[in-house]
Design an enzyme around this catalytic site. Structure first.
Site, mmCIF file in Angstrom:
data_model
loop_
_atom_site.group_PDB
_atom_site.id
_atom_site.type_symbol
_atom_site.label_atom_id
_atom_site.label_comp_id
_atom_site.label_asym_id
_atom_site.label_seq_id
_atom_site.Cartn_x
_atom_site.Cartn_y
_atom_site.Cartn_z
ATOM 1 N N LYS A 96 -0.749 23.164 -45.302
ATOM 2 C CA LYS A 96 0.439 23.862 -44.800
ATOM 3 C C LYS A 96 1.689 23.460 -45.574
ATOM 4 C CE LYS A 96 -0.903 24.948 -40.076
ATOM 5 N NZ LYS A 96 -1.720 24.045 -39.285
HETATM 6 N N1 GLU Z 1 -6.426 23.943 -34.543
HETATM 7 C C1 GLU Z 1 -7.380 23.694 -35.580
HETATM 8 C C2 GLU Z 1 -6.717 23.899 -36.932
HETATM 9 O O1 GLU Z 1 -5.702 24.552 -37.020
HETATM 10 C C3 GLU Z 1 -8.581 24.602 -35.523
HETATM 11 C C4 GLU Z 1 -9.461 24.238 -34.411
HETATM 12 C C5 GLU Z 1 -10.718 25.064 -34.253
HETATM 13 O O2 GLU Z 1 -10.788 26.220 -34.703
HETATM 14 O O3 GLU Z 1 -11.640 24.563 -33.625
HETATM 15 O O4 GLU Z 1 -7.224 23.384 -37.899
#
Ligand code: GLU
Length: 288
Positions: free
Chosen positions: A262
């Site tokens: 990011k």
């Molecule tokens: N929140 C996690 C991420 O942005 C992804 C979690 C998931 O898809 O299990 O990497």
């Protein structure tokens, strides 16, 4: 027949990049192909790094990308009591202990050990497994250190005890491209954090609970989370949750073969959009 339920679950701690675009669009495509539903979840338990502004930017980018989802958006930060309740269940099962060591202390402890830091076991993400010291503190000692109040602590799952509750092995169903049954290896993770120092949950705990509460039948996410599924299977087993089907997709890599992050500007959807890239070009770039 039940309608398949998919979800896209980003963390609003930065701007979406091409890798997210791929994951989001793939979820949408797979849901459409089977007449399923698509949900959106904000994994925003990290209150320091996530913000409403970043969430708003994510929603804007997703809409621009042509994503549609069934509302309302589930925000994990609004559901801490639900995670706390699960944590209490695991605690009542005798599977949880307070872990006081900082990252630096973990490093020093492993360096000073007989096998040294090089020989110390690591989890599938490469992190040192948490040393056993805190796991064996007496109830009195735990209570004293907590009551002292000066020491922050996380809550960890006692892996050995949790594994003792399993008869046979745990596994999960992995969807295309290679449909099959994958054997879970929670033993490779040691004592994972299930509640971080400041909050009553962690990624592993909340993802398992939310997928269950939202009725998710198909988890489509990057293969960087493939090994985490072993932890998720263990938590599902302990909490009496039926596992969904998993599909761990390829990652979009940069020119050097590295995972996108990011913090990189060149692959952020905002930057690409502002530079005049069209939605169709993004779809082509991620190969969908
Ligand atoms: N929140 C996690 C991420 O942005 C992804 C979690 C998931 O898809 O299990 O990497």
């Amino acid at each position: 027949m039940t309608v398949p339920v998919f979800r896209f679950a980003p963390s609003p701690n930065g701007y979406l990049h091409l890798g997210h675009a791929y994951s989001a669009l793939l979820n949408q495509k797979m849901a459409r192909d089977v007449g399923g539903r698509l949900l959106l979840r904000m994994e925003d338990i990290d209150r320091d790094r996530c913000s409403p502004e970043l969430e708003a930017a994510m929603l804007e980018d997703l809409r621009w990308l042509g994503m549609t989802w069934e509302g309302p958006v589930r925000r994990q930060s609004e559901h801490f009591p639900v995670y706390r309740e699960a944590l209490e269940r695991l605690t009542a099962m005798g599977l949880v202990y307070p872990a006081f060591m900082t990252r630096g202390e973990v490093k020093r402890t492993t360096e000073a050990s007989e096998q040294g830091i090089e020989g110390w076991p690591r989890d599938p993400d490469g992190a040192l497994l948490y040393p056993p010291g805190d796991r064996h503190l007496s109830d009195v000692e735990q209570a004293r250190r907590i009551a002292d109040g000066g020491e922050p602590y996380a809550l960890r799952l006692d892996n050995d005890r949790a594994l003792d509750t399993i008869q046979g092995t745990l596994s999960w169903e992995e969807d295309i491209p290679r449909h099959g049954i994958v054997e879970a290896r929670p033993q490779d993770w040691g004592d994972v954090v299930i509640a971080r120092k400041d909050i009553p949950t962690s990624y592993h705990l909340s993802v398992v609970i939310d997928d269950a509460l939202q009725g998710v039948t198909h988890v489509v996410r990057g293969k960087d989370l493939f090994h985490s599924t072993s932890v998720h299977r263990l938590l599902q087993h302990l909490l009496g949750i039926d596992p969904p089907i998993y599909h761990h997709h390829e990652l979009i890599l940069d020119h050097d073969g590295e995972k996108l992050s990011k913090s990189r500007k060149d692959t952020s959807l905002r930057e690409l959009r502002h530079a005049g890239t069209t939605r169709q070009q993004i779809v082509d770039m991620v190969g969908l």
